[in-house]
Structure formats: C-alpha cells, structure tokens
Design an enzyme around this catalytic site. Structure first.
Site, PDB file in Angstrom:
ATOM      1  CG  ASN A 112      -0.281  -0.259   2.507  1.00  0.00           C
ATOM      2  OD1 ASN A 112       0.630   0.845   2.869  1.00  0.00           O
ATOM      3  ND2 ASN A 112      -0.299  -1.335   3.282  1.00  0.00           N
TER       4      ASN A 112
ATOM      5  CG  ASP B 210      -6.514  -5.227   6.486  1.00  0.00           C
ATOM      6  OD1 ASP B 210      -5.980  -5.407   7.479  1.00  0.00           O
ATOM      7  OD2 ASP B 210      -7.066  -4.396   5.895  1.00  0.00           O
TER       8      ASP B 210
ATOM      9  CE  LYS C  47       9.111 -12.381 -14.150  1.00  0.00           C
ATOM     10  NZ  LYS C  47       9.993 -11.622 -15.005  1.00  0.00           N
TER      11      LYS C  47
ATOM     12  CB  ILE D 186      -0.023  -6.890  14.809  1.00  0.00           C
ATOM     13  CG1 ILE D 186       0.439  -7.392  13.328  1.00  0.00           C
ATOM     14  CG2 ILE D 186       1.256  -6.800  15.891  1.00  0.00           C
ATOM     15  CD1 ILE D 186       1.632  -6.739  12.717  1.00  0.00           C
TER      16      ILE D 186
ATOM     17  CE  LYS E 192      -8.545  -3.124  13.770  1.00  0.00           C
ATOM     18  NZ  LYS E 192      -7.237  -3.157  12.758  1.00  0.00           N
TER      19      LYS E 192
HETATM   20  N1  CTP Z   1      -3.416  -3.571  12.137  1.00  0.00           N
HETATM   21  C1  CTP Z   1      -2.486  -4.374  12.621  1.00  0.00           C
HETATM   22  N2  CTP Z   1      -2.360  -5.716  12.032  1.00  0.00           N
HETATM   23  C2  CTP Z   1      -3.265  -5.780  10.882  1.00  0.00           C
HETATM   24  C3  CTP Z   1      -3.947  -4.844  10.368  1.00  0.00           C
HETATM   25  C4  CTP Z   1      -4.017  -3.741  11.034  1.00  0.00           C
HETATM   26  O1  CTP Z   1      -1.705  -4.079  13.673  1.00  0.00           O
HETATM   27  N3  CTP Z   1      -3.071  -6.824  10.194  1.00  0.00           N
HETATM   28  C5  CTP Z   1      -3.572  -2.042  12.897  1.00  0.00           C
HETATM   29  C6  CTP Z   1      -2.854  -0.939  12.178  1.00  0.00           C
HETATM   30  O2  CTP Z   1      -1.514  -0.908  12.483  1.00  0.00           O
HETATM   31  C7  CTP Z   1      -3.788   0.314  12.773  1.00  0.00           C
HETATM   32  C8  CTP Z   1      -5.003  -0.491  12.965  1.00  0.00           C
HETATM   33  O3  CTP Z   1      -4.761  -1.903  13.085  1.00  0.00           O
HETATM   34  O4  CTP Z   1      -3.227   0.480  13.969  1.00  0.00           O
HETATM   35  C9  CTP Z   1      -6.194  -0.353  11.908  1.00  0.00           C
HETATM   36  O5  CTP Z   1      -5.753  -0.666  10.668  1.00  0.00           O
HETATM   37  P1  CTP Z   1      -6.594  -0.355   9.425  1.00  0.00           P
HETATM   38  O6  CTP Z   1      -5.915  -1.423   8.169  1.00  0.00           O
HETATM   39  O7  CTP Z   1      -6.958   0.965   8.939  1.00  0.00           O
HETATM   40  O8  CTP Z   1      -7.765  -1.127   9.721  1.00  0.00           O
HETATM   41  P2  CTP Z   1      -8.432  -2.635   9.425  1.00  0.00           P
HETATM   42  O9  CTP Z   1      -8.564  -3.272  10.510  1.00  0.00           O
HETATM   43  O10 CTP Z   1      -7.258  -3.451   8.530  1.00  0.00           O
HETATM   44  O11 CTP Z   1     -10.029  -2.468   8.713  1.00  0.00           O
HETATM   45  P3  CTP Z   1     -10.217  -1.783   7.213  1.00  0.00           P
HETATM   46  O12 CTP Z   1      -8.839  -2.208   6.423  1.00  0.00           O
HETATM   47  O13 CTP Z   1     -11.396  -2.343   6.754  1.00  0.00           O
HETATM   48  O14 CTP Z   1     -10.135  -0.484   7.435  1.00  0.00           O
END
Ligand code: CTP
Length: 399
Positions: free
Chosen positions: A211, A279, A289, A306, A342
């Site tokens: 990302n 995610d 490859k 996490i 969370k």
């Molecule tokens: N986070 C994490 N581990 C993951 C995904 C997210 O620790 N696998 C943490 C990010 O570092 C952040 C928070 O969760 O502090 C929110 O992450 P975000 O990606 O914005 O939210 P999601 O829970 O993934 O939801 P969505 O993508 O649907 O907005």
C-alpha cells in the site's frame, strides 16, 4: 556523562583522618548540581568541624539523634526518605560493624538502618583493621544487605603503614555515584514499541501486494518518544526513511514478520500501531517467478491483526495501546468501530482521501478517539508536531 542536577545526597561523615577528604566530596557534589545534607558523627566532628561542613554544603549539619531542634526540623526517618542516595565517607571499622549488626545508637546508624535507599560505603582504616576477619565478615554482610562498596585503595596510610585501607579519592567516589544514577536512569526508562510503514505480501519473488504508506508519521512518533526518554523500538515495513541510531530499528517486510517482531519486542509500557499492515496475504507464494502464460489465481487469506492480537492478550498488553485508522470516508464511525472491535485504548484517525494530509505528506490532521468517548482533534500541522502532541498525551496518561 550524566550530571547530578537535583540529585539529593545524604553524606555521612565518620571519624577518621580521611574525613578531611569529605569536604572535597561535598565541593565536587555541589559543583555538579547535587543538593546535599550531611550527618557528622561524634568522632567525625573531631576531624572536621560542623562549620566547615555547613559552609561547603550550604545546609545544616545533623549530629545528634536526640536533638529536639534537629527532630523538629527533619526527623531521622524523613532524613533517610529525603535522600536519593546515602554516601558514608569515610566509613570507619566501627560504623561498618554497627551497620552489619543493625545497631542504631547514634543518628548515622539509625538513619542507615531506617533507610530504603541505596547506601554506598567508602571504607577508610588501617590495613590491619581492614584485613581483620571481623571487618571482612562485616563487609560480606553489608554486601549481602545490598550496600555498595567503593574502595578502599592500596597505598601509603596516614598512620605511616602501607597497604589496603585508604579511602578512594573524592573524584572517583563522585564518578561512581554518577554511574549509579546513569544506570538507574536506563533501568527506569519507559519502553515504547512503534510499528510503521507498509507491509509487502509476496506473490512470487518479484511481485507483491502493498500500500501507499510512507511510514512518516510512525517514524516521527518514534523520534519523539526517544527524545522524551523512552527506550524505543521501531518495527518498520519497507520505507525510504532514516532514523536515529539510538532507536532500536527492526526492519521487516511482511505482516507475519511484523507480528513476530512485535511479540519479541514486548513487554512495553506503550505500543503504537501506526503501520499500514496488509490485511491479506497470498495463501500460497510462488517460489519462482510466475510467467504470463501461467494460469494466475491469487488466493488470499487474512493476516493476523497485530493490534487486535496484542490488545486482546492481557499477558502481552502494554499499559497503553494506540491504534491508527486511515480512512477515506465516514472517519468518525469507522474509528469508533475499530476502537471497540480491536479493544485498544486510543485510535488515532486520519482522512487519507485528503492529499495534503495523505500517505506521503509531511503534514497531518488527526482525531484521537478515547474509550471514554472523548475526542481530541489535532488540527493541520507537520507530522512531527502531531507526534509531539500525541507523545505529550501518552506521557500524561502513563503518569
Ligand atoms: N493493524 C494491525 N495488523 C493488521 C491490520 C491492522 O496491527 N493486520 C493495525 C494498524 O496498524 C492500525 C489499525 O490496526 O493501527 C487499523 O488498521 P486498518 O488497516 O486501518 O484497519 P483494518 O482493521 O484493517 O480495517 P479496514 O481495512 O477494513 O479499514
């Protein structure tokens, strides 16, 4: 080297010819910014006068256990509580024996017995007295009671003999105290973990899902925590950023690596999850490859969350867990939902649809959502200023 600014030192001067060196200790401690109170034992006062001790320390000399005046001003318990550290210099064989046996027949031994602070003893005596079995046993006892020994040194003695028993030089004694305070500061440091940047989830050795996160906000937070005295670990996905060597930087690529590094870095007092963790990851990563004529079927599975994992494991959970929410719409609702789902303490939310505060910008505008429904809005400013304000709130919370 650390200085002794605002450190409170109680110096106990016992009766020995080395007592004249205690005046130099006072001078050095004062020069270094320490505040000093002194106790002069009855025999100590035969070697140095209360007047010279007061003049140098610029504070009252305490002498008598049963003095109405002294007790009214500061009783023996308060005197031992006042100090950050007690230094007995010189420590005679007699005082060492009294402390080893828990005697408390004068102010010095009573204060030492009543103390809950670190006590340094700097022995000074004739070589035969120092080598005597009884002194050896007393010293061994004091060490087992957690007294810290400085010296004695080997050399010519005031009595004309040569051997071990000379008091360590004042400069060296003061240095030892500085090292003690320095180590104490390191031991007492609060520990912080920050995750930052994106993660990469590999499809094959040359392709990945990731990302737009730059990691800038997380890096600024880590810098600020370090500046405020935290022992800081930054667990970073791939970024182009550099960071101060004093930060413990752990470079990772995948969410799984970030997760494992987080677990290995705990426990901590505060954890700030600012990383944009992917995610999803590939169910199966190709070792070679993938060619365009190959049939491509990207099957994804969820990465471990996490933030969610740490927040929901009481044995791991730091005193404060801060999550981030990067949203393009409906920011407030999503932020509150993440705070709830969370189970973290705070969510810092920002609108990444706005390019001036987006992923790669040096500026940001965030809202902090708290469990008690309170919201703090930090208006448009540099990511460094946002970090300062956030870290200020973290320190207030931990205090
Ligand atoms: N986070 C994490 N581990 C993951 C995904 C997210 O620790 N696998 C943490 C990010 O570092 C952040 C928070 O969760 O502090 C929110 O992450 P975000 O990606 O914005 O939210 P999601 O829970 O993934 O939801 P969505 O993508 O649907 O907005």
């Amino acid at each position: 080297m650390i200085n002794l600014n605002n450190k409170k030192i109680l110096l106990i001067i016992c009766g020995g010819i080395a007592a004249y060196k205690s005046l130099e200790i006072i001078r050095l401690l004062k020069k270094d910014g320490a505040s000093i109170k002194t106790i002069l034992t009855k025999s100590g006062a035969k070697f140095v006068t209360p007047l010279s001790v007061t003049s140098l320390s610029q504070s009252k000399v305490y002498q008598d256990l049963f003095s109405i005046e002294d007790e009214a001003e500061m009783d023996h318990i308060s005197l031992s509580r006042w100090a950050d550290l007690i230094l007995i210099a010189p420590a005679t064989a007699n005082t060492i024996s009294k402390l080893a046996n828990g005697n408390s027949d004068d102010l010095a031994s009573t204060v030492a017995l009543a103390s809950n602070k670190k006590i340094f003893i700097t022995p000074a005596m004739n070589v035969r007295m120092w080598e005597h079995q009884s002194t050896k046993q007393n010293i061994a006892k004091l060490k087992s009671y957690n007294y810290e020994l400085i010296g004695p040194e080997i050399g010519d003695m005031a009595c004309g003999e040569y051997g071990e028993g000379k008091m360590t030089e004042p400069k060296e004694i003061v240095n030892k105290l500085k090292i003690y305070f320095k180590n104490l500061k390191i031991k007492n440091k609060l520990k912080a973990i920050v995750t930052a940047g994106p993660t990469k989830e590999y499809i094959d050795p040359v392709r990945y899902i990731s990302n737009k996160s730059s990691g800038k906000q997380g890096y600024e937070i880590a810098k600020c925590l370090l500046k405020k005295g935290f022992e800081t670990t930054l667990i970073s996905g791939p970024t182009n950023l550099e960071i101060n060597n004093d930060i413990n930087l752990i470079k990772v690529e995948t969410a799984e690596e970030m997760f494992q590094s987080t677990l290995e870095s705990l426990p901590a007092d505060v954890a700030i999850f600012s990383a944009a963790v992917c995610d999803y990851k590939l169910k199966k990563t190709s070792k070679i490859k993938i060619k365009k004529q190959d049939e491509i079927n990207l099957e994804l599975e969820k990465n471990v969350d996490i933030l969610d994992y740490v927040s929901n494991h009481n044995s791991l959970k730091p005193k404060l867990v801060v999550g981030f929410a990067a949203e393009t719409n409906d920011l407030e609702n999503y932020a509150k939902k993440k705070l709830d789902e969370k189970n973290c303490d705070w969510i810092v939310a920002n609108d990444v649809s706005n390019e001036t505060i987006g992923f790669d910008s040096d500026f940001n505008e965030v809202s902090i959502f708290y469990k008690n429904k309170k919201i703090d809005r930090l208006k448009y400013k540099s990511k460094s200023e946002i970090s300062n304000e956030l870290v200020k709130k973290i320190i207030d919370y931990l205090n």
